[in-house]
Design an enzyme around this catalytic site. Structure first.
Site, short mmCIF file in Angstrom:
data_model
loop_
_atom_site.label_atom_id
_atom_site.label_comp_id
_atom_site.label_asym_id
_atom_site.label_seq_id
_atom_site.Cartn_x
_atom_site.Cartn_y
_atom_site.Cartn_z
N GLN A 1 -10.29 0.80 2.16
CA GLN A 1 -10.84 -0.07 1.10
C GLN A 1 -9.74 -0.81 0.34
O GLN A 1 -9.94 -1.94 -0.11
CB GLN A 1 -11.78 0.71 0.16
CG GLN A 1 -11.20 1.93 -0.50
CD GLN A 1 -11.33 3.21 0.33
OE1 GLN A 1 -11.35 3.17 1.57
NE2 GLN A 1 -11.40 4.34 -0.34
N TYR B 1 0.84 -1.19 0.00
CA TYR B 1 0.00 0.00 0.00
C TYR B 1 0.88 1.24 0.00
O TYR B 1 1.78 1.37 0.84
CB TYR B 1 -0.94 0.03 1.22
CG TYR B 1 -1.82 1.25 1.14
CD1 TYR B 1 -2.83 1.30 0.18
CD2 TYR B 1 -1.62 2.35 1.95
CE1 TYR B 1 -3.61 2.43 0.04
CE2 TYR B 1 -2.40 3.49 1.83
CZ TYR B 1 -3.40 3.52 0.86
OH TYR B 1 -4.16 4.64 0.70
N ASP C 1 16.24 7.20 4.90
CA ASP C 1 14.87 7.30 4.41
C ASP C 1 14.79 7.06 2.91
O ASP C 1 13.77 6.61 2.39
CB ASP C 1 14.31 8.71 4.69
CG ASP C 1 14.01 8.92 6.17
OD1 ASP C 1 13.85 7.92 6.88
OD2 ASP C 1 13.94 10.09 6.60
N HIS D 1 7.11 15.45 9.53
CA HIS D 1 6.33 14.31 9.04
C HIS D 1 4.85 14.45 9.37
O HIS D 1 3.97 14.17 8.55
CB HIS D 1 6.85 13.00 9.64
CG HIS D 1 7.72 12.25 8.70
ND1 HIS D 1 7.35 11.89 7.44
CD2 HIS D 1 8.99 11.78 8.85
CE1 HIS D 1 8.33 11.24 6.85
NE2 HIS D 1 9.34 11.17 7.68
N HIS E 1 1.13 -40.35 19.24
CA HIS E 1 2.44 -39.87 18.81
C HIS E 1 3.49 -40.97 18.96
O HIS E 1 4.33 -41.18 18.09
CB HIS E 1 2.87 -38.66 19.66
CG HIS E 1 2.15 -37.40 19.31
ND1 HIS E 1 0.78 -37.26 19.41
CD2 HIS E 1 2.62 -36.21 18.82
CE1 HIS E 1 0.44 -36.03 19.03
NE2 HIS E 1 1.53 -35.38 18.67
N ASN F 1 -2.63 6.31 6.64
CA ASN F 1 -3.25 7.11 7.70
C ASN F 1 -3.93 6.19 8.73
O ASN F 1 -3.79 4.97 8.67
CB ASN F 1 -4.26 8.11 7.10
CG ASN F 1 -5.38 7.40 6.36
OD1 ASN F 1 -5.65 6.23 6.60
ND2 ASN F 1 -6.03 8.11 5.45
N GLU G 1 4.39 -37.46 27.78
CA GLU G 1 3.34 -36.45 27.56
C GLU G 1 1.96 -37.10 27.40
O GLU G 1 0.99 -36.44 27.06
CB GLU G 1 3.67 -35.57 26.34
CG GLU G 1 4.70 -34.49 26.65
CD GLU G 1 4.81 -33.42 25.56
OE1 GLU G 1 4.11 -33.50 24.53
OE2 GLU G 1 5.60 -32.47 25.77
N SER H 1 5.87 8.30 13.22
CA SER H 1 7.31 8.22 12.99
C SER H 1 8.08 8.93 14.12
O SER H 1 7.56 9.82 14.77
CB SER H 1 7.64 8.85 11.65
OG SER H 1 8.94 8.49 11.25
#
Lengths: 430, 430
Positions: free
Chosen positions: A186, A124, A356, A258, A415, A209, A410, A233
């Site tokens: 969305q 994104y 950056d 920022h 097993h 955001n 166990e 940030s």
């Protein structure tokens, strides 16, 4: 920026506490968006594009023609800069590929581990005023190096239906050709559950955001992996009087611009140095186009004066900054004593902005103290590791009796029996 | 076990869909438990111990004396088996330590990445009928190898206030000495937020019931890392007529006995082989002490007959099993075509149980399809990687102008300025 002098250790946690954000209200908005996208797929995406981005979209996917046109809009100079960034990032990420492990742990018991790319990933990239093409580099390059089969990039378009040309140029440069015009919560829903235009993916990456963040958090509860939890940030700077106050001020401001919720922390053993930095900030801030944002961010920020380097290191490890700049005389002795940080910038000539964009390290880093337990994005983020074991008949003869005892202890007889039945067979067919 | 013959690809996703569990109701129960532990700390843990474990605890932490006593209760034979398992697991995890990366991406731009242990980790080990000491090995050994500073282990005690001796023996063997008698959601809350007896940790590991799972999910939303999302245990077996029906039946049963929600899937190109396995299951199941559980689990399980190996591989990659046993003639050709699985067991003599206990691979693996994007627990789970960059003056001269252009294109002038101010200084002080 508030200056705190020699705070007591017991007060550090409260002093360094990040603001807690309540996503409850945002989730209430995001939930129906996700639901709608799951139900109506592309139709929902078109409806939200009209509603939020004020654009009527016929084709959601960016066409080859659009990419071609975008390339013509980017200056050659900028293209060269992007290519150099790409080269450095590629170099530092290529060396992160791990070779396969193969080990015979006991005679006849061969264990193996290999890295396999996550087949389908979604990236994104937010739109808005600042086109974050650098995030295209930071996510797309490792996805490609890792060998992810399907990479889809979602990013919103402007009201004319166009995606920022620099984003398109960068995506195309690194070989991402499936770009879909969809933004916000969305987009996250589309990548999580799939629509006609957006293939469903197994892991979703990228900044966004608070709606995007909430959506990522929500789909991650339903089995879609995400890169890491998000927060505002941050930069912490550890500097003494061997640093340049003007450089430190510029570094703090580069973070503060920022967003109003950006976190900025200065730690120093030298009070007069801190005051000089503050003076420099006041000078430089007026030159910034985003000065209003930076001023608000600085209002919530701290400068802490401590007694010695050990105190500084301890306070920085407690804070666990996303970005940490260390500009002190003993930088080499201190670097490896940092145990909680996303990425560290050493010396007078390593501002955060080199990382950056283009030094080679990744800029998708853990915020909000997550650096205590999370790494930044790397090749690791785009692969998973599958283990194998292959036992020969002798291998099972060696290991089987041990497993029988342990499974028995166990109280898992099934097993145990899976071993016993084979040992019996080997015994009878010897 | 239902046999499905040659299903259409379009029907695979529905066929392989895992049951969806709604944690809403469970979270309603867990939420006040977490709140109480945050508020009342040890006092709350004592109250819940009384309420749920029916025991009045003065000391929550297991004493040296208790560990000493527990050691005497474990047979020498079992101790030897645990030690052998420890050795294999240690060997396979030690080779997972990555060496530091160091690369000069451009002249004067040195990038580095180093692994750093997560300082504080918490391991949860369920109590109940089967004492899961194997999980102590699988979590404690890599935590130790990684170098985690503080390792706390929480596990419930019995109504007499005693922790299972095998758990204590194993924990002590691998060097975990902080063991606290607390189980359930309250243990997760204690490790997340800290109490007088339980230090707060940065990452929580370990299996548990649905309350534990819900609590882990909930604290992970508040910034505490967890090992991975949890779901019922699973095995998929891919076998043809070169496999032994009795072995395959035993493998399926070893998974089915785990719990009524265990997932079992058999894939084969050979229908008559599948029928033989079914017959074997019916024979073997009657011998199991946990046959009631196994029967219920098998009721929901599938055997799928497919046309060829490619179909089998595709269906298995779509399913993304936690454990995958491949017992076919062409096992070597097929192994690397598996791209979604937690751990893979190859050939006739590699039952799942060897990996569950002692082959050397980790048994904490992604369930519920998470193998598409998650790896099992490994050294990676106990470390994070910090990147560094160190630019010389020349390094910044080389890289700086590129960063200026890129930051300018993102309209982040503060970022650009942090470089410009340094370049200007270098220019003036040359």
């Amino acid at each position: 920026m508030k200056i705190i002098k020699y705070p007591e250790r017991v007060d550090w946690p409260e002093l360094l506490a990040r603001p807690v954000k309540d996503f409850k209200e945002i989730k209430k908005i995001v939930k129906p968006i996700i639901k709608k996208v799951r139900q109506k797929r592309d139709k929902a995406l078109r409806k939200f594009a009209l509603e939020y981005d004020h654009v009527e979209l016929k084709e959601l996917q960016v066409s080859r023609q659009e990419i071609y046109e975008a390339e013509k809009l980017v200056s050659d100079e900028l293209k060269e800069a992007v290519k150099q960034a790409k080269q450095n990032i590629t170099r530092f990420h290529e060396v992160q590929i791990e070779k396969e492990l193969l080990l015979e742990t006991m005679p006849g018991v061969v264990c193996r581990r290999r890295s396999v790319p996550i087949q389908k990933v979604g990236l994104y990239i937010p739109g808005g005023t600042a086109p974050l093409f650098s995030s295209v580099l930071m996510l797309g390059i490792p996805a490609n190096i890792a060998g992810c089969e399907q990479i889809v990039l979602c990013t919103p378009c402007n009201p004319k239906g166009k995606v920022n040309p620099l984003i398109l140029y960068t995506a195309n440069l690194i070989g991402i050709d499936r770009i879909v015009k969809v933004g916000g919560a969305q987009a996250i829903a589309a990548m999580a559950y799939g629509t006609e235009s957006v293939p469903a993916v197994y892991k979703i990456f990228g900044p966004g955001n608070q709606y995007v963040t909430a959506a990522k958090q929500m789909v991650s509860q339903e089995g879609i992996a995400i890169d890491m939890p998000a927060g505002p940030s941050e930069v912490a700077v550890f500097a003494d009087d061997t640093a340049q106050p003007a450089f430190v001020a510029a570094d703090l401001l580069s973070q503060a611009e920022h967003g109003v919720d950006s976190q900025v922390l200065l730690v120093s053993t030298n009070e007069s140095f801190v005051k000089k930095v503050k003076t420099e900030i006041n000078l430089q801030i007026e030159q910034l186009p985003r000065k209003d944002i930076a001023k608000k961010a600085l209002n919530n920020s701290l400068a802490v004066v401590v007694h010695n380097n050990q105190d500084a290191i301890d306070i920085l490890n407690l804070y666990a900054a996303e970005h940490l700049i260390i500009s002190i005389a003993e930088v080499d002795q201190v670097a490896d004593r940092i145990i909680n940080a996303g990425s560290v910038f050493l010396g007078n000539f390593s501002p955060e902005s080199v990382g950056d964009y283009a030094s080679g390290t990744n800029h998708v880093l853990p915020t909000n103290g997550f650096a205590r337990s999370f790494s930044g994005v790397s090749i690791d983020s785009f692969i998973k590791k599958i283990t194998y074991q292959n036992l020969s008949a002798d291998g099972l003869r060696n290991l089987g009796p041990i497993v029988e005892k342990l499974a028995g202890a166990e109280q898992l007889d099934g097993h145990k029996n899976a071993v016993s039945i084979r040992l019996k067979y080997l015994d009878e067919n010897n």
